[in-house]
Design an enzyme around this catalytic site. Structure first.
Site, PDB file in Angstrom:
ATOM      1  N   ASP A 171       0.799  -1.216   0.000  1.00  0.00           N
ATOM      2  CA  ASP A 171       0.000   0.000   0.000  1.00  0.00           C
ATOM      3  C   ASP A 171       0.839   1.276   0.000  1.00  0.00           C
ATOM      4  O   ASP A 171       0.291   2.365   0.013  1.00  0.00           O
ATOM      5  CB  ASP A 171      -0.946   0.014   1.202  1.00  0.00           C
ATOM      6  CG  ASP A 171      -0.207   0.234   2.511  1.00  0.00           C
ATOM      7  OD1 ASP A 171       0.957  -0.156   2.599  1.00  0.00           O
ATOM      8  OD2 ASP A 171      -0.804   0.795   3.447  1.00  0.00           O
ATOM      9  N   TYR A 268      10.827   4.706  -0.060  1.00  0.00           N
ATOM     10  CA  TYR A 268      11.804   3.776   0.505  1.00  0.00           C
ATOM     11  C   TYR A 268      13.172   3.866  -0.160  1.00  0.00           C
ATOM     12  O   TYR A 268      14.152   3.327   0.363  1.00  0.00           O
ATOM     13  CB  TYR A 268      11.287   2.338   0.428  1.00  0.00           C
ATOM     14  CG  TYR A 268      10.298   1.990   1.502  1.00  0.00           C
ATOM     15  CD1 TYR A 268      10.689   1.326   2.657  1.00  0.00           C
ATOM     16  CD2 TYR A 268       8.955   2.343   1.371  1.00  0.00           C
ATOM     17  CE1 TYR A 268       9.775   1.007   3.650  1.00  0.00           C
ATOM     18  CE2 TYR A 268       8.034   2.031   2.358  1.00  0.00           C
ATOM     19  CZ  TYR A 268       8.451   1.372   3.491  1.00  0.00           C
ATOM     20  OH  TYR A 268       7.541   1.060   4.483  1.00  0.00           O
TER      21      TYR A 268
END
Length: 445
Positions: A171, A268
């Site tokens: 998600d 990330y």
């Protein structure tokens, strides 16, 4: 009238489970349920969540049969979907995944670098076990796997369960798109039609359009160059950004974006592009796992216990989150043939033309009763190709190490990670991780 579905949530004791239940209840017109089950191998933890959710379901959707169990046969029999979000070893092991690398001056993160590798070695058998339960008791069901680290799990299921009906999802892109929608004034992240490629937690957007086909990138890039994916003011509508660590992660996208302003990065990527900065700003004695246990877990469980004690959920603070919306949307597309366009982690097979065919890539797919159909993202630039191939090799080596019980291949995986400075440091981290994971990993040779 839509056919009613039967769903089991594997990881019933998760702090995210109540949010999925709320989303399922709120979407009974789009995804109606006949049965909802919880399954967890930690019955005591699951009971805390299940007692509250039983009350929520009874008050808001009493037509749904609710069952919470620790017995695989009861959980997986007669289900259409398995929604899996397990954490093998729980938050205490996540804490070690984060603290052990930091002790050696390396990024400590649950899905990136050595911590993600350690978590992956624990997750593989747990997810494979769930697939086997599903295939034994409900062979026509779909598993929607939300368990981390998704790329390593996806590679393992590709090899060990190549014919299984499992879709690995994440998600994070959904949360980023929600933030972007807030930034540019769209009502919802689903109003953005995107092109994206990469691995899970390791990808880039190349296009974002609104539903009318207008290019949103110029406005988005102008914002990201200044503030990352964070808001330009202290006010924002993204509940994720109420936590300082997530706000920092969203804002750090500004620096990741500066490396290649032609694309928009997944948040990330900061762990791979700026590992030294991440370590410098990390507290090796109080990591994200501690933050979750001190805040999110405590808050969620306290609310579960309050609802159970009160016997009513009339004033509950539980809300459906992005993760829940995504998984329900995916299940609806598979069940009712809606041809949703969604980012999934799938075998490449040419979707990214200049990456290996057997890479498990994250790309837009059309989802229907047929399953998923990846969309072609074409040839990607050399910079992204080089980074992806390095990380892909790490993930494949981890799965090979698990299958072969190979210390050497796991050492190679950690050494190859862009977050680790040398083979010397890699070996020191691995030896500490081996000791910490004796109850979970196969014995390495």
């Amino acid at each position: 009238m839509l056919k009613k579905q039967s769903v089991v949530i594997a990881g019933g004791g998760s702090t995210y489970t109540a949010g999925i239940v709320m989303m399922l209840i709120e979407n009974q017109d789009k995804f109606p349920l006949r049965t909802l089950k919880f399954y967890d191998n930690d019955g005591e933890r699951q009971k805390i969540v299940a007692d509250a959710c039983a009350i929520i379901i009874q008050e808001r959707a009493p037509e749904i049969e609710f069952i919470a169990t620790t017995e695989p046969e009861e959980a997986f029999t007669d289900v259409d979907f398995v929604m899996a979000h397990i954490r093998v070893g729980g938050l205490p092991m996540r804490g070690l995944d984060e603290k052990i690398p930091l002790k050696h001056g390396v990024v400590g993160q649950e899905t990136c670098g050595p911590g993600g590798i350690a978590y992956g070695m624990r997750s593989i058998p747990g997810v494979i076990e769930l697939v086997e339960f599903m295939e034994q008791y409900s062979p026509e069901a779909w598993m929607l796997n939300y368990s981390n680290p998704a790329s390593i799990v996806a590679e393992a299921t590709r090899i060990l369960k190549p014919d299984s009906k499992i879709i690995n999802i994440c998600d994070m892109p959904v949360a980023i798109k929600k933030g972007i929608a807030d930034i540019i004034g769209l009502a919802d992240g689903n109003d953005i039609v995107d092109r994206y490629y990469g691995l899970n937690h390791f990808g880039w957007w190349t296009e974002m359009l609104d539903k009318s086909g207008n290019d949103l990138l110029p406005k988005i890039k102008e914002h990201v160059a200044k503030w990352g994916y964070g808001p330009s003011s202290v006010e924002n509508d993204n509940p994720l950004l109420e936590e300082a660590s997530w706000m920092d992660t969203f804002q750090k996208a500004k620096d990741s974006y500066s490396v290649d302003p032609e694309t928009l990065p997944n948040t990330y990527l900061k762990y791979y592009l700026f590992p030294d900065d991440v370590v410098a700003h990390s507290d090796p004695t109080f990591t994200r796992a501690d933050e979750v246990m001190a805040n999110r877990e405590k808050t969620i469980f306290a609310e579960c216990q309050r609802v159970a004690a009160a016997g009513t959920a009339a004033e509950t603070s539980f809300e459906a989150g992005e993760h829940a919306e995504f998984i329900v949307q995916l299940a609806g597309a598979l069940a009712y043939n809606t041809y949703e366009r969604m980012l999934l982690i799938v075998e490449n097979n040419g979707a990214v033309a200049n990456l290996p065919l057997d890479a498990m890539v994250e790309v837009p797919c059309l989802v229907s009763k047929r399953g998923y159909e990846p969309l072609a993202m074409g040839i990607i630039p050399q910079f992204q190709k080089g980074m992806i191939e390095q990380q892909l090799a790490v993930e494949k080596l981890v799965v090979q190490a698990y299958l072969e019980q190979s210390y050497q291949k796991l050492l190679q995986a950690i050494t190859l990670s862009k977050t680790v400075p040398s083979a010397t440091v890699a070996k020191a981290i691995l030896d500490d991780l081996v000791e910490a994971n004796q109850a979970y990993w196969p014995v390495l040779k």
